[in-house]
Design a protein around this motif. Sequence first.
Motif, short mmCIF file in Angstrom:
data_model
loop_
_atom_site.label_atom_id
_atom_site.label_comp_id
_atom_site.label_asym_id
_atom_site.label_seq_id
_atom_site.Cartn_x
_atom_site.Cartn_y
_atom_site.Cartn_z
N GLU A 70 0.83 -1.21 0.00
CA GLU A 70 0.00 0.00 0.00
C GLU A 70 0.86 1.26 0.00
O GLU A 70 0.56 2.22 -0.72
CB GLU A 70 -0.95 -0.03 1.19
N LEU B 71 4.52 9.52 -7.72
CA LEU B 71 5.56 9.72 -8.72
C LEU B 71 4.97 9.82 -10.13
O LEU B 71 5.43 10.63 -10.94
CB LEU B 71 6.59 8.58 -8.66
N LYS B 72 3.96 9.01 -10.42
CA LYS B 72 3.30 9.10 -11.72
C LYS B 72 2.66 10.47 -11.91
O LYS B 72 2.70 11.05 -12.99
CB LYS B 72 2.25 7.99 -11.87
N SER B 73 2.06 10.98 -10.84
CA SER B 73 1.44 12.30 -10.90
C SER B 73 2.49 13.38 -11.14
O SER B 73 2.29 14.29 -11.96
CB SER B 73 0.69 12.56 -9.60
N ARG B 74 3.61 13.28 -10.43
CA ARG B 74 4.69 14.25 -10.62
C ARG B 74 5.26 14.18 -12.04
O ARG B 74 5.57 15.20 -12.65
CB ARG B 74 5.79 14.02 -9.59
N LEU C 123 3.97 1.52 -1.10
CA LEU C 123 4.63 1.62 -2.41
C LEU C 123 3.65 2.01 -3.50
O LEU C 123 4.01 2.74 -4.44
CB LEU C 123 5.32 0.29 -2.75
N THR C 124 2.42 1.57 -3.40
CA THR C 124 1.40 1.96 -4.38
C THR C 124 1.14 3.46 -4.31
O THR C 124 1.06 4.14 -5.34
CB THR C 124 0.10 1.17 -4.14
N ARG C 125 1.04 3.99 -3.08
CA ARG C 125 0.84 5.43 -2.94
C ARG C 125 2.05 6.20 -3.47
O ARG C 125 1.90 7.22 -4.14
CB ARG C 125 0.57 5.79 -1.47
N GLU C 126 3.24 5.70 -3.18
CA GLU C 126 4.45 6.35 -3.66
C GLU C 126 4.51 6.32 -5.19
O GLU C 126 4.84 7.32 -5.83
CB GLU C 126 5.68 5.66 -3.08
N ARG C 127 4.17 5.17 -5.77
CA ARG C 127 4.16 5.06 -7.24
C ARG C 127 3.16 6.04 -7.85
O ARG C 127 3.46 6.72 -8.83
CB ARG C 127 3.79 3.63 -7.65
N ASP C 128 1.97 6.11 -7.27
CA ASP C 128 0.95 7.00 -7.79
C ASP C 128 1.39 8.46 -7.70
O ASP C 128 1.15 9.26 -8.61
CB ASP C 128 -0.37 6.79 -7.06
#
Length: 79
Positions: free
Chosen positions: A36, A45-48, A38-43
């Motif tokens: 969870e 980073l994708k937004s950035r 890492l999923t938030r971190e990935r999301d």
Amino acid sequence: MSAASPIDQIAERVERLLVRHEEVQRTNALLQEQVEVLTRERDALKSRLSAARARLDAVLEKLPLDEPSSSSSNDAHQA
């Protein structure tokens, strides 16, 4: 020391399996938390990345188009 009865052996084995099952459940819960995070971190980073791409596209749109004839006319003026 007397030999344990088959029922006692089964009960002991079941107890060990229950302890192991609890350990696996705790490990699974910890891993799920990590997923969870890492999923938030990935999301994020994708937004950035998306925002950075948008800014880059905006900068690229503001740049003048490179006209091939302008470089050849500069060469003619220098000669």
